[in-house]
Write a protein that holds these residues in place. Sequence first.
Motif, short mmCIF file in Angstrom:
data_model
loop_
_atom_site.label_atom_id
_atom_site.label_comp_id
_atom_site.label_asym_id
_atom_site.label_seq_id
_atom_site.Cartn_x
_atom_site.Cartn_y
_atom_site.Cartn_z
N VAL A 199 57.23 34.38 -50.08
CA VAL A 199 55.88 34.55 -50.62
C VAL A 199 55.86 34.29 -52.13
O VAL A 199 54.96 33.63 -52.64
CB VAL A 199 55.38 35.98 -50.33
CG1 VAL A 199 54.00 36.19 -50.93
CG2 VAL A 199 55.38 36.25 -48.84
N ASP B 212 57.40 32.31 -53.96
CA ASP B 212 57.40 30.89 -54.36
C ASP B 212 56.00 30.30 -54.42
O ASP B 212 55.78 29.28 -55.06
CB ASP B 212 58.27 30.07 -53.40
CG ASP B 212 58.49 28.66 -53.94
OD1 ASP B 212 59.00 28.54 -55.07
OD2 ASP B 212 58.12 27.70 -53.26
N GLY B 213 55.06 30.94 -53.73
CA GLY B 213 53.68 30.46 -53.77
C GLY B 213 53.25 29.85 -52.46
O GLY B 213 54.08 29.33 -51.71
N PRO B 214 51.95 29.91 -52.18
CA PRO B 214 51.45 29.35 -50.92
C PRO B 214 51.41 27.82 -50.97
O PRO B 214 51.34 27.24 -52.04
CB PRO B 214 50.04 29.92 -50.82
CG PRO B 214 49.62 30.14 -52.24
CD PRO B 214 50.87 30.48 -53.00
N PHE B 215 51.46 27.19 -49.79
CA PHE B 215 51.30 25.73 -49.67
C PHE B 215 50.04 25.31 -50.42
O PHE B 215 49.01 25.94 -50.28
CB PHE B 215 51.18 25.38 -48.18
CG PHE B 215 50.75 23.97 -47.91
CD1 PHE B 215 51.67 22.94 -47.96
CD2 PHE B 215 49.42 23.68 -47.59
CE1 PHE B 215 51.28 21.63 -47.70
CE2 PHE B 215 49.03 22.37 -47.34
CZ PHE B 215 49.96 21.35 -47.40
N TYR C 219 51.81 24.92 -53.31
CA TYR C 219 52.48 25.26 -54.57
C TYR C 219 53.92 25.67 -54.35
O TYR C 219 54.30 26.12 -53.27
CB TYR C 219 51.73 26.40 -55.26
CG TYR C 219 50.30 26.03 -55.57
CD1 TYR C 219 49.99 25.17 -56.61
CD2 TYR C 219 49.26 26.51 -54.77
CE1 TYR C 219 48.69 24.80 -56.86
CE2 TYR C 219 47.96 26.15 -55.01
CZ TYR C 219 47.66 25.29 -56.06
OH TYR C 219 46.38 24.93 -56.31
N SER C 220 54.71 25.54 -55.41
CA SER C 220 56.09 26.01 -55.35
C SER C 220 56.55 26.31 -56.76
O SER C 220 56.34 25.51 -57.67
CB SER C 220 56.98 24.95 -54.71
OG SER C 220 58.33 25.37 -54.74
N VAL D 90 62.74 23.08 -57.62
CA VAL D 90 63.76 22.26 -56.94
C VAL D 90 63.32 22.13 -55.48
O VAL D 90 62.50 22.92 -55.02
CB VAL D 90 65.17 22.90 -57.02
CG1 VAL D 90 65.68 22.95 -58.44
CG2 VAL D 90 65.21 24.28 -56.37
N PRO D 91 63.86 21.14 -54.74
CA PRO D 91 63.48 21.01 -53.33
C PRO D 91 63.83 22.28 -52.56
O PRO D 91 64.89 22.88 -52.78
CB PRO D 91 64.33 19.83 -52.83
CG PRO D 91 64.76 19.10 -54.06
CD PRO D 91 64.81 20.09 -55.16
N LEU D 92 62.92 22.66 -51.69
CA LEU D 92 63.07 23.95 -51.02
C LEU D 92 62.69 23.81 -49.55
O LEU D 92 61.62 23.30 -49.22
CB LEU D 92 62.15 24.97 -51.71
CG LEU D 92 61.79 26.24 -50.94
CD1 LEU D 92 63.04 27.06 -50.64
CD2 LEU D 92 60.79 27.07 -51.74
N PHE D 93 63.58 24.29 -48.68
CA PHE D 93 63.30 24.29 -47.24
C PHE D 93 63.15 25.74 -46.78
O PHE D 93 64.13 26.49 -46.78
CB PHE D 93 64.44 23.60 -46.48
CG PHE D 93 64.17 23.40 -45.01
CD1 PHE D 93 63.43 22.31 -44.57
CD2 PHE D 93 64.65 24.29 -44.07
CE1 PHE D 93 63.17 22.11 -43.21
CE2 PHE D 93 64.39 24.10 -42.70
CZ PHE D 93 63.65 23.01 -42.28
N HIS D 94 61.92 26.14 -46.44
CA HIS D 94 61.72 27.47 -45.88
C HIS D 94 62.26 27.47 -44.46
O HIS D 94 62.01 26.53 -43.70
CB HIS D 94 60.24 27.81 -45.83
CG HIS D 94 59.65 28.11 -47.18
ND1 HIS D 94 59.73 29.34 -47.77
CD2 HIS D 94 58.97 27.33 -48.05
CE1 HIS D 94 59.11 29.32 -48.94
NE2 HIS D 94 58.65 28.09 -49.15
N THR D 95 62.97 28.53 -44.09
CA THR D 95 63.52 28.53 -42.74
C THR D 95 63.40 29.89 -42.07
O THR D 95 62.96 30.86 -42.68
CB THR D 95 64.97 28.01 -42.74
OG1 THR D 95 65.39 27.80 -41.39
CG2 THR D 95 65.92 29.00 -43.40
#
Lengths: 384, 302
Positions: free
Chosen positions: B49, B51-54, B56-57, B61-66
């Motif tokens: 949460v 990191d911010g809602p879609f 936004y980030s 750096v590249p980020l993969f939510h899993t």
Amino acid sequence: MQKVIMGNHALSWGALLSRAEVIAAYPITPQTEVVELLSNMCADGDLDAQFIKVESEHSAMAASMGASAAGARTFTATSAQGLALMHEVLHWATGARLPIVMGNINRAMAPPWTIWTEQTDSISERDTGWLQIYTSSIQEIMDSVIQAYKVAEQVYLPVMVVLDSFVLSHTNENCDIPDQSKVDAYLPKFENAYKLDVAKPAAYGGLTGPDWYYELRYKIQKDTERSLDLFEETGKEFGEMFGRPYGLVETYKLDDAEIVLVTSASIASTARPVIDQLREEGHKAGLVRIRVFRPFPSDLLRKLLQGRKKVLVIDRNISFGMSGAFYEETKAALYNEKSAPPMWGYIAGLGGRDVPVDVIKETFLETIKEDHPEGDIIWIGVKK
Amino acid sequence: MKYTIPAEEVMCSGHKACQGCGAALAMRYALKALGPRTIMTFPACCWSVIDGPFPYSAVGVPLFHTAFETAAVVASGIRAGLDARGEEDINVVAWAGDGGTFDIGIQALSGTTERNDNIIYVCYDNEAYMNTGVQRSSATPWGAVTSTTPARHFKQERKKDMMAILAAHSIPYTASASVAYPEDFVKKLNYAKSIKGTKFLHILASCPPGWRSAPELAVQLARLAVQTHVFPLYEIHEGRYFRMSMNPKKKPITEYLKPQGRFRHLTEEQVADMDRMVDERYEYLLEQAERSKPYFEDKKGN
Ligand SMILES: Cc1ncc(C[n+]2csc(CCOP(=O)(O)OP(=O)(O)O)c2C)c(N)n1
Ligand code: SF4
Ligand SMILES: [Mg+2]
């Protein structure tokens, strides 16, 4: 090159020819030979891939997601309990739009413990958004892996190549293994436009409210629909290049058929001599084998089945409380048609029970005898 | 005084953390050490949460939510994918909460660590499932109140010794850290970056709503946790050799407990019990560090 190989090894060869770059897998009967051969191919340097020997199927799929998100062509394989364990991450792979290809060997779900074939494992995952191909020969397994990547990488959706345990996985057949250069021409190296890239930092899969989630699902559906055409095109193109065309379905003596069997996988192969016999006996019988089950080829089936006198479906899977999945969906596809034929739904071969020629013939004769189907499930040869 | 922390910020402003969030601070320092050639994966946790809602980030750096239980092995997969394409210089970081590490994610983490996959795993430990409303985890300390361990039946079990579990995998490097000691944290991350294999960092991250403490005390509490020996800072090299990062003179444990509502119900006797558990563990670590001295004398430098 001609080579006699088992169904499981056809998956491994498919991955090798597709130049899979990352493989993450966990052993389960009847899939183990897929992984073993791939490990050897990597160890011998025939396949230049990273092999992650994970501690579970759940991690096999999670690792595949990571690798695919990083832009690598990724392969895995599993069966039954392993596939069910992956369930949460199967949805994730679709939602994250990762073109992973996975082999699934159909094995009945426990309990009781069993290892024999049944489709309920992959049918249970039909709503995860994975595209599904049901194969019926060793050659088709290998060819389907290659085609699967070609479709997956255009629509950014994962594909499952499905085969019957033992009946296909452990059967040996002569296979044409095409030249690598030809496969490379058919399936070039993949550049994922949305990969995790330090030059273009972005977050994938972050919290999304009702204002966008709906649209993201719409896009998945649209691309899934698009994959239907792509399966047809790539199957045709495969035929032009390798002499073996593939479609969404495969038909046999369908043109003038009045009574049509719809089924899938190895049962469809056994059904061919039955059709021949019935024709000799004066019945105009025909066959539709559904090859691509997700997306479901509804339009095509409407075209092929409308106006026939009778349709029967044999399912080697069951959705308890309803019926077999191929029956359910074929029936649904024809529901709004004026000339929809009556449809009989047979459940056969659960837990690997043999479905020989005479069982298939019995379903035909039952169907011929009756005017209208009673209920949604007809059991065949069950010990009550 | 010479600053050892890089001035450059990778993380952006505008994140969604609460005031005084230790997890947000931990990330900011971590990214300073890791730099922009880093790819991250988050399982379900507050950071999914923060990191911010879609679309936004905040991490930059590249980020993969899993999925909740997959951080370690998704990182393994990303590593393999990058290696397959020859991008071996990129840091791959799994960033997870205590729940995603000590509990639901321990299987995948054990697998990744046993294979010694070349990733950095950072567990920011706020000692409960904060994202879902402060339920207990196996990282919640003895005595604490959470929404599933009410005061009349506070947490009866001791905090799981995750570092020991990782060490039992012969992991090349594992270290504890605190948001109150950013130089120490950055130094440890730099070391983690410099070696191959699985590296595990366990950073205590204060959480005002979860700990029922004032936001402005966040850093102070993280410091007091170290000074009262509740959360010692140390390293384990090669799964066997221990080194204390600092060995402060012990402050009374009540200085750490008093400002936190989650410990308010404890009687004097119970506080004494807790103190004994803390001393016991600290003694054990000192013994291990003493035993390991020859190793570090041979090694010099790091
Ligand atoms: C499989 C699964 N189970 C449960 C959840 C719900 N869930 C999301 S975050 C979370 C707790 C996270 O706790 P922790 O890892 O300590 O991170 P924190 O929220 O404290 O930062 C839970 C239980 C989930 N997302 N997935
Ligand atoms: S609940 Fe705690 S960990 Fe989560 S954002 Fe707020 S302060 Fe940070
Ligand atoms: Mg937590």
